[in-house]
Design a protein around this motif. Structure first.
Motif, PDB file in Angstrom:
ATOM      1  N   ASP A  14      16.209   0.694  12.656  1.00 60.25           N
ATOM      2  CA  ASP A  14      15.104   1.642  12.753  1.00 60.25           C
ATOM      3  C   ASP A  14      14.006   1.226  11.771  1.00 60.25           C
ATOM      4  N   ASP A  15      12.773   1.184  12.252  1.00 61.63           N
ATOM      5  CA  ASP A  15      11.642   0.884  11.366  1.00 61.63           C
ATOM      6  C   ASP A  15      10.488   1.825  11.689  1.00 61.63           C
ATOM      7  N   ILE A  16      10.800   3.127  11.707  1.00 65.11           N
ATOM      8  CA  ILE A  16       9.827   4.153  12.072  1.00 65.11           C
ATOM      9  C   ILE A  16       8.645   4.203  11.102  1.00 65.11           C
ATOM     10  N   SER A  17       8.811   3.700   9.881  1.00 62.88           N
ATOM     11  CA  SER A  17       7.731   3.740   8.897  1.00 62.88           C
ATOM     12  C   SER A  17       6.719   2.613   9.080  1.00 62.88           C
ATOM     13  N   PHE A  18       6.971   1.670  10.003  1.00 61.74           N
ATOM     14  CA  PHE A  18       6.050   0.560  10.221  1.00 61.74           C
ATOM     15  C   PHE A  18       4.697   1.088  10.692  1.00 61.74           C
ATOM     16  N   ALA A  19       3.645   0.562  10.094  1.00 58.76           N
ATOM     17  CA  ALA A  19       2.269   0.901  10.498  1.00 58.76           C
ATOM     18  C   ALA A  19       1.500  -0.393  10.677  1.00 58.76           C
ATOM     19  N   SER A  20       0.949  -0.593  11.858  1.00 58.43           N
ATOM     20  CA  SER A  20       0.292  -1.868  12.161  1.00 58.43           C
ATOM     21  C   SER A  20      -0.926  -2.121  11.282  1.00 58.43           C
ATOM     22  N   ASP A  21      -1.519  -1.073  10.730  1.00 57.55           N
ATOM     23  CA  ASP A  21      -2.710  -1.241   9.894  1.00 57.55           C
ATOM     24  C   ASP A  21      -2.390  -1.218   8.396  1.00 57.55           C
ATOM     25  N   SER A  22      -1.121  -1.378   8.053  1.00 60.58           N
ATOM     26  CA  SER A  22      -0.712  -1.306   6.655  1.00 60.58           C
ATOM     27  C   SER A  22      -0.269  -2.674   6.133  1.00 60.58           C
ATOM     28  N   SER A  23      -0.561  -2.925   4.866  1.00 62.24           N
ATOM     29  CA  SER A  23      -0.056  -4.136   4.219  1.00 62.24           C
ATOM     30  C   SER A  23       1.201  -3.831   3.398  1.00 62.24           C
ATOM     31  N   ASP A  24       1.641  -2.583   3.434  1.00 61.24           N
ATOM     32  CA  ASP A  24       2.813  -2.155   2.663  1.00 61.24           C
ATOM     33  C   ASP A  24       4.092  -2.045   3.487  1.00 61.24           C
ATOM     34  N   SER A  40       2.332   9.353  17.997  1.00 60.83           N
ATOM     35  CA  SER A  40       3.300   8.669  17.136  1.00 60.83           C
ATOM     36  C   SER A  40       4.506   8.284  17.968  1.00 60.83           C
ATOM     37  N   TYR A  41       5.061   7.137  17.676  1.00 56.77           N
ATOM     38  CA  TYR A  41       6.248   6.682  18.370  1.00 56.77           C
ATOM     39  C   TYR A  41       7.470   7.297  17.708  1.00 56.77           C
ATOM     40  N   PRO A  42       8.297   8.039  18.461  1.00 54.40           N
ATOM     41  CA  PRO A  42       9.489   8.634  17.853  1.00 54.40           C
ATOM     42  C   PRO A  42      10.595   7.613  17.596  1.00 54.40           C
ATOM     43  N   SER A  43      10.528   6.484  18.297  1.00 56.43           N
ATOM     44  CA  SER A  43      11.540   5.434  18.128  1.00 56.43           C
ATOM     45  C   SER A  43      10.848   4.089  17.985  1.00 56.43           C
ATOM     46  N   VAL A  44      11.086   3.441  16.860  1.00 59.69           N
ATOM     47  CA  VAL A  44      10.529   2.113  16.580  1.00 59.69           C
ATOM     48  C   VAL A  44      11.661   1.291  15.974  1.00 59.69           C
ATOM     49  N   TYR A  45      11.963   0.144  16.611  1.00 56.33           N
ATOM     50  CA  TYR A  45      13.068  -0.685  16.155  1.00 56.33           C
ATOM     51  C   TYR A  45      12.608  -2.084  15.823  1.00 56.33           C
ATOM     52  N   GLY A  66      11.517  10.856  24.137  1.00 60.72           N
ATOM     53  CA  GLY A  66      12.439  11.465  23.187  1.00 60.72           C
ATOM     54  C   GLY A  66      12.986  10.444  22.218  1.00 60.72           C
ATOM     55  N   GLY A  67      13.175  10.852  20.988  1.00 63.36           N
ATOM     56  CA  GLY A  67      13.667   9.941  19.958  1.00 63.36           C
ATOM     57  C   GLY A  67      15.097   9.500  20.219  1.00 63.36           C
ATOM     58  N   THR A  68      15.383   8.259  19.876  1.00 59.32           N
ATOM     59  CA  THR A  68      16.722   7.692  20.028  1.00 59.32           C
ATOM     60  C   THR A  68      17.147   7.059  18.718  1.00 59.32           C
ATOM     61  N   SER A  69      18.382   6.596  18.693  1.00 56.22           N
ATOM     62  CA  SER A  69      18.885   5.905  17.511  1.00 56.22           C
ATOM     63  C   SER A  69      19.663   4.673  17.955  1.00 56.22           C
ATOM     64  N   ILE A  84      17.768  -3.087  25.543  1.00 58.90           N
ATOM     65  CA  ILE A  84      17.929  -2.018  24.568  1.00 58.90           C
ATOM     66  C   ILE A  84      17.187  -0.747  24.977  1.00 58.90           C
ATOM     67  N   CYS A  85      17.843   0.385  24.711  1.00 56.89           N
ATOM     68  CA  CYS A  85      17.223   1.700  24.907  1.00 56.89           C
ATOM     69  C   CYS A  85      16.325   1.994  23.712  1.00 56.89           C
ATOM     70  N   CYS A  86      15.104   2.410  23.992  1.00 60.05           N
ATOM     71  CA  CYS A  86      14.182   2.823  22.936  1.00 60.05           C
ATOM     72  C   CYS A  86      13.359   3.983  23.491  1.00 60.05           C
ATOM     73  N   ALA A  87      13.685   5.196  23.065  1.00 63.25           N
ATOM     74  CA  ALA A  87      13.061   6.423  23.584  1.00 63.25           C
ATOM     75  C   ALA A  87      13.312   6.503  25.086  1.00 63.25           C
ATOM     76  N   ASP A  88      12.262   6.554  25.904  1.00 66.95           N
ATOM     77  CA  ASP A  88      12.433   6.667  27.357  1.00 66.95           C
ATOM     78  C   ASP A  88      12.403   5.313  28.064  1.00 66.95           C
ATOM     79  N   THR A  89      12.354   4.233  27.302  1.00 70.16           N
ATOM     80  CA  THR A  89      12.120   2.898  27.841  1.00 70.16           C
ATOM     81  C   THR A  89      13.323   1.985  27.614  1.00 70.16           C
TER      82      THR A  89
END
Length: 184
Positions: A14-24, A40-45, A66-69, A84-89
């Motif tokens: 899980d990398d839900i904190s990833f932000a494409s406009d961030s250098s952190d 916001s994306y509920p599921s980011v891997y 919907g969010g997944t894990s 891989i399952c990621c939210a509805d995709t």
């Protein structure tokens, strides 16, 4: 979670904190596979492929729904691909390059689990049970009277050699053959 093929080690996390406009960001990725969205994306891997200890490629996937894990049945790992399952995709990425081979909406809400069946995939979704071919084409999709899980979330989806058994929130049972037909 870590998965192993004959040649590669694949890490999915899980990398839900990833932000494409961030250098952190904690992780940087070679490839990013999701569309721009105002939501916001509920599921980011994050997905990383290693040859022994050497990182070969990394990719990020995300989807609205919907969010997944990540868990043992949220991905199918084959020698040449990860599905891989990621939210509805459902995402299908090549191994080791992590190029996007295809993606499709596996459920109108959330994809809970995915399983390999012959040369296709069975998806246990919240609202639908689906079968998708190796190229990402929907072979069939079936819904029930309620969501396909029980209040306890236990034993609500079983695949046998002869049929698929799904149980909904009200404990109604649905027995499908592998052509998507509801059996008596």
């Amino acid at each position: 979670m870590t998965f192993q093929t004959d040649k590669y080690r694949i890490e999915i996390f899980d990398d839900i904190s990833f932000a494409s406009d961030s250098s952190d960001n904690v992780n940087d990725y070679d490839l990013i596979h999701f569309d721009k969205s105002e939501y916001s994306y509920p599921s980011v891997y994050g997905i990383k492929v290693f040859d022994d200890k050497r990182l070969l490629k990394s990719a990020l996937i995300g989807s609205i729904g919907g969010g997944t894990s990540i868990h043992n049945s949220s991905a199918v790992i084959e020698d040449d691909r990860v599905v891989i399952c990621c939210a509805d995709t459902i995402f299908c990425l090549s191994i080791p390059s992590l190029e996007l081979l295809w993606r499709c909406q596996g459920d109108d809400a959330t994809c809970f689990e995915i399983f390999k069946h012959e040369d296709s995939y069975i998806v246990h979704g919240e609202l639908e049970i689906s079968r998708i071919d190796r190229n990402g084409n929907m072979m069939w999709q079936r819904s029930g009277a309620d969501i396909f899980t029980t209040p306890e979330g236990l034993d609500s989806f079983i695949i046998t050699k002869d049929y698929i058994l799904a149980t909904d929130w009200e404990y109604r049972k649905y027995k499908f053959n592998f052509d998507g037909q509801l059996l008596g």
